[in-house]
Design an enzyme around this catalytic site. Structure first.
Site, PDB file in Angstrom:
ATOM      1  N   LYS A   1      17.758   7.566  68.026  1.00 31.79           N
ATOM      2  CA  LYS A   1      18.704   8.189  67.103  1.00 31.79           C
ATOM      3  C   LYS A   1      20.141   7.877  67.530  1.00 31.79           C
ATOM      4  CE  LYS A   1      20.014  12.776  66.533  1.00 31.79           C
ATOM      5  NZ  LYS A   1      19.746  14.186  66.327  1.00 31.79           N
TER       6      LYS A   1
ATOM      7  N   GLY B   1      15.543  14.960  67.582  1.00 35.85           N
ATOM      8  CA  GLY B   1      14.602  13.933  68.031  1.00 35.85           C
ATOM      9  C   GLY B   1      13.152  14.410  67.995  1.00 35.85           C
ATOM     10  N   ARG B   2      12.923  15.626  68.481  1.00 33.85           N
ATOM     11  CA  ARG B   2      11.540  16.134  68.565  1.00 33.85           C
ATOM     12  C   ARG B   2      10.972  16.563  67.207  1.00 33.85           C
ATOM     13  NH1 ARG B   2      15.291  18.942  71.299  1.00 33.85           N
ATOM     14  NH2 ARG B   2      15.770  21.092  70.736  1.00 33.85           N
TER      15      ARG B   2
ATOM     16  N   HIS C   1     -13.855  19.935  83.158  1.00 32.08           N
ATOM     17  CA  HIS C   1     -14.259  19.439  84.472  1.00 32.08           C
ATOM     18  C   HIS C   1     -13.047  19.199  85.353  1.00 32.08           C
ATOM     19  CE1 HIS C   1     -18.325  19.020  82.931  1.00 32.08           C
ATOM     20  NE2 HIS C   1     -17.717  18.685  81.804  1.00 32.08           N
TER      21      HIS C   1
ATOM     22  N   GLU D   1      17.156   4.407  78.907  1.00 34.62           N
ATOM     23  CA  GLU D   1      15.812   3.827  79.050  1.00 34.62           C
ATOM     24  C   GLU D   1      15.518   2.874  77.885  1.00 34.62           C
ATOM     25  OE1 GLU D   1      16.596   7.048  79.263  1.00 34.62           O
ATOM     26  OE2 GLU D   1      15.186   8.157  80.527  1.00 34.62           O
TER      27      GLU D   1
ATOM     28  N   LYS E   1      20.945  13.017  82.994  1.00 36.90           N
ATOM     29  CA  LYS E   1      21.323  11.697  82.465  1.00 36.90           C
ATOM     30  C   LYS E   1      22.621  11.216  83.121  1.00 36.90           C
ATOM     31  CE  LYS E   1      19.607  12.213  77.720  1.00 36.90           C
ATOM     32  NZ  LYS E   1      20.022  12.285  76.335  1.00 36.90           N
TER      33      LYS E   1
END
Ligand code: F6P
Length: 537
Positions: free
Chosen positions: A203, A263-264, A380, A209, A492
Site C-alpha cells: 500500500k 493493510g489487514r 498431537h 522488506e 521499523k
C-alpha cells in the site's frame, strides 16, 4: 462517553460469576444449544459451550447498548474518519459493496473507482488465465509471484491455500514476504523468468522488506531477459504511484488501493489480485458477495442476533473479565491452515492496544494473544495444555461437512475429531475415585464451533468479514482505535538505523546504541567477514 469501567453496566458484568458446570447447564436447559446457535449465510455458529448463561449475555448486551456500538458501526459504514490517530475513514466494506451502491468516504463516493479497479483486475486475470497476456518473449505466464508482507501477504496467501480446489491448473502462485533472502530464493527455484509475473503489493510502497525483495526479483528478471522485460513482468498494487514509478514500474501497470483501506483489511481489494488470477474473477466475485452479506448482517442485526457482536462480547467476557490471555483458532481444514496466521495480524495489530481513543490508558485487558494450528495436527502438539494445563484457553473451532475429496470417511474422521475436542474441553470426564488424578479432565473449558457445508469462496468471505467485525465490536467496546498500528513503527525505524551501521560497527556506533545491541552487531559483523567454512559445506 464515560470510561467503560465507570459505567454501571460494566460493573454489573464484572460482578457476575461464570457458571460452575457446563455439564449441569446442558442437563438443565434443553433449549440451550438452540438459543446459543446462530445461522448467518452459510455459517452455523454454536457458542453453547462458552461459560455463559442468559444473565451474563443480557449484561454484556447492556454494555454494548450503553457503548452504542451499533452507531459506531454506522459511522464506519458512512465513511467517517473513525481512525482518529491517522485522521482516516475506514472503508474496507466499500471494497465489496455491489455495483450501483454509493459508498461515501469523507463525503466522496468511492464506489466508481472501487469497481473500476475490480474491472481492471478482472481483465488482467482473465487475460493471464487464458494465455492472452504474454511475457516479453511471447511465452504465456505460468507463475505469479506476489511480493508483499503483513496485510499484503497474509490475506492473499491464506486465501490461495483456502480455495485450492478452485485454482487453475495452468498457473500457480507463490508468495514472498520475508526479507530473509531464503524466502525469495526458495520461491524463485525452478521458475522461468519468461513465464513469471511479479505482483509487488505494498500500500505504502515504502516497506523495506517488500522493496528489497522486489529489487532482487527485478535483478533476477533483468539478468535473464533485459531491462525492457520489466514492463511485461511487473505489476504493482499500491496507493503510492510516485514510489511505484521511482521503483521502475510504469504506473499504468499499477492497480490502486486507497489510504482508507487498512493493510489487514485489504484482501478484497487489488491486494487479492494473485488469488483472482488463480481462481478466476467469478469466484472472486462470489467471495466479495459473501463478505458483503456479512457486512449487511453486522450492520442490520440487533443484539443477540448479531453474530460478530456476540462473538466480540464472548471474547471480552473471556479475556477482560475471566482473564484468559490467549485464544486459539483451530480450523479442521487443511486448506485453512494459514487462517490462524492471517487472524493474528487482523486481531492483534488491530486490538493490541493500551491507549484509548481519547488518550487515556485502558485499566483492563484488551486483546489476548491469538494463535492456532489446524486440527488434527494440533491435537498431537498443544491440545494437552488446553485440556489439562493451568491456563484456560478459549478455542474457536472451524469445520466443514464436505470437501472436494471423494473420501467421505476421512472427512468424517476429521469432523468427529473436532467435535471430540470441544466435547472433552467442555465436559471433561467425571472424576472417578479410583482414577489417577493425572487422568482427570476438569472440563468447563470454553469453545465456539463455526461450521459450514463447504469451504466455498462465499463462505470464506463470510468467515473473514465475520472476524473483521468481531475485531470492530471488540475495539468499540474497549474504546480503542482498531485501525492504526503505531506499535510496529519503532521497530521499523530502529531496523533502518541498525542496518545502516552493519557495515561499520566502530566505536562511534557504540554511543548511539545500548551495549547489548552493539555487542550483538559486532558479533554479526565478525561472523559475516569470517570466511572459515562450516564442516557441512
Ligand atoms: O506491519 C505494519 C504494516 O504497516 C501492516 O499494517 C501492513 O499490512 C504491512 O505493514 C505492509 O504494508 P504495505 O502494504 O504498505 O507494504
Amino acid at each position: 462517553m464515560n470510561p467503560l469501567e465507570t459505567t454501571q453496566q460494566w460493573r454489573d458484568v464484572v460482578a457476575l460469576k461464570p457458571p460452575a458446570s457446563l455439564a449441569e447447564l446442558f442437563a438443565t436447559s434443553p433449549e440451550r444449544v438452540q438459543s446459543m446457535t446462530l445461522r448467518v449465510g452459510g455459517l452455523l455458529i454454536d457458542y453453547s459451550k462458552q461459560l455463559l448463561d442468559p444473565k451474563i449475555i443480557e449484561a454484556l448486551l447492556s454494555v454494548s447498548l450503553e457503548r452504542d456500538v451499533a452507531s459506531a458501526f454506522q459511522d464506519m459504514a458512512a465513511g467517517q474518519a473513525i481512525n482518529v490517530t491517522e485522521r482516516r475513514a475506514v472503508g474496507h466494506m466499500a471494497l465489496r459493496s455491489p455495483k450501483g451502491q454509493r459508498c461515501l468516504m469523507n463525503g466522496i463516493d468511492v464506489a466508481p473507482e472501487v469497481h473500476a479497479t475490480l474491472d481492471r483486475m478482472a481483465t488482467l486475470a482473465t487475460a493471464v488465465r487464458s494465455g492472452d497476456y504474454v511475457g516479453a518473449t511471447g511465452s504465456r505466464i505460468r507463475t505469479i509471484v506476489n511480493i508483499g508482507i503483513g496485510g499484503s501477504d497474509l490475506g492473499p496467501s491464506m486465501m490461495y491455500e483456502a480455495l485450492r480446489s478452485l485454482r487453475s491448473a495452468e498457473i500457480s502462485c507463490r508468495f514472498v514476504a520475508n526479507v530473509d533472502p531464503a524466502d525469495l530464493a526458495a520461491n524463485l527455484q525452478g521458475l522461468k523468468p519468461a513465464e513469471t509475473l511479479f505482483i509487488v503489493t505494498s500500500k505504502t510502497f515504502t516497506t523495506q522488506e517488500t522493496l528489497s525483495n522486489a529489487t532482487a526479483a527485478r535483478e533476477w528478471l533483468v539478468a535473464a531477459l533485459g531491462e525492457t522485460a520489466v514492463d511485461k513482468h511487473f505489476v504493482a498494487v499500491s496507493s503510492n504511484a510516485q514510489a511505484v514509478k521511482e521503483f521502475g514500474i510504469d504506473p499504468r501497470n499499477m492497480l490502486a488501493i486507497w489510504d482508507w483501506v487498512g493493510g489487514r483489511f485489504s484482501l478484497p481489494s487489488a491486494v487479492g489480485l494473485a488469488v483472482m488470477i488463480a481462481i478466476g474473477s467469478e469466484a472472486f466475485q462470489e467471495f466479495l458477495i459473501g463478505m458483503h452479506s456479512m457486512d449487511t448482517h453486522a450492520r442490520d442485526s440487533v443484539g443477540v442476533d448479531n453474530a460478530p457482536l456476540m462473538l466480540a462480547l464472548i471474547n471480552i467476557w473471556n479475556s477482560t473479565v475471566l482473564h484468559s490471555r490467549s485464544r486459539v483458532v483451530m480450523p479442521y481444514s487443511f486448506d485453512l491452515r494459514r487462517f490462524p496466521a492471517y487472524l493474528q495480524q487482523l486481531v492483534m495489530e488491530s486490538n493490541g492496544k493500551t491507549v484509548r481513543k481519547d488518550g487515556s490508558l485502558v485499566p483492563y485487558a484488551t486483546s489476548p494473544v491469538v494463535w492456532g494450528e489446524p486440527g488434527t495436527n494440533a491435537q498431537h502438539a498443544f491440545m494437552q495444555l488446553l485440556h489439562q494445563g493451568t491456563d484456560v484457553v478459549p478455542v474457536d473451532f472451524i469445520g466443514f461437512a464436505r470437501s472436494d475429496s471423494s473420501d467421505k470417511n476421512r472427512q468424517g474422521l476429521l469432523f468427529a475429531n473436532m467435535l471430540a475436542q470441544s466435547q472433552a474441553l467442555a465436559f471433561g470426564q467425571p472424576q472417578d475415585a479410583q482414577q489417577e488424578r493425572h487422568r482427570n479432565f476438569s472440563g468447563n473449558r470454553p469453545s465456539t464451533t463455526i461450521v459450514a457445508a463447504e469451504l466455498t469462496p462465499r463462505v470464506l468471505g463470510e468467515l473473514i468479514a465475520l472476524y473483521e467485525h468481531v475485531v470492530f465490536f471488540e475495539g468499540a467496546m474497549w474504546g480503542i482505535n482498531s485501525f492504526d498500528q503505531w506499535g510496529v513503527e519503532l521497530g521499523k525505524e530502529l531496523a533502518t538505523q541498525i542496518s545502516q551501521n552493519i557495515a561499520n560497527v566502530d566505536d562511534a556506533t557504540r554511543h548511539n546504541m545500548d551495549a547489548s545491541t552493539h555487542t550483538l552487531l559486532q558479533w554479526f559483523s565478525e561472523q559475516q567477514t569470517n570466511t572459515s567454512q562450516s564442516p557441512l559445506h
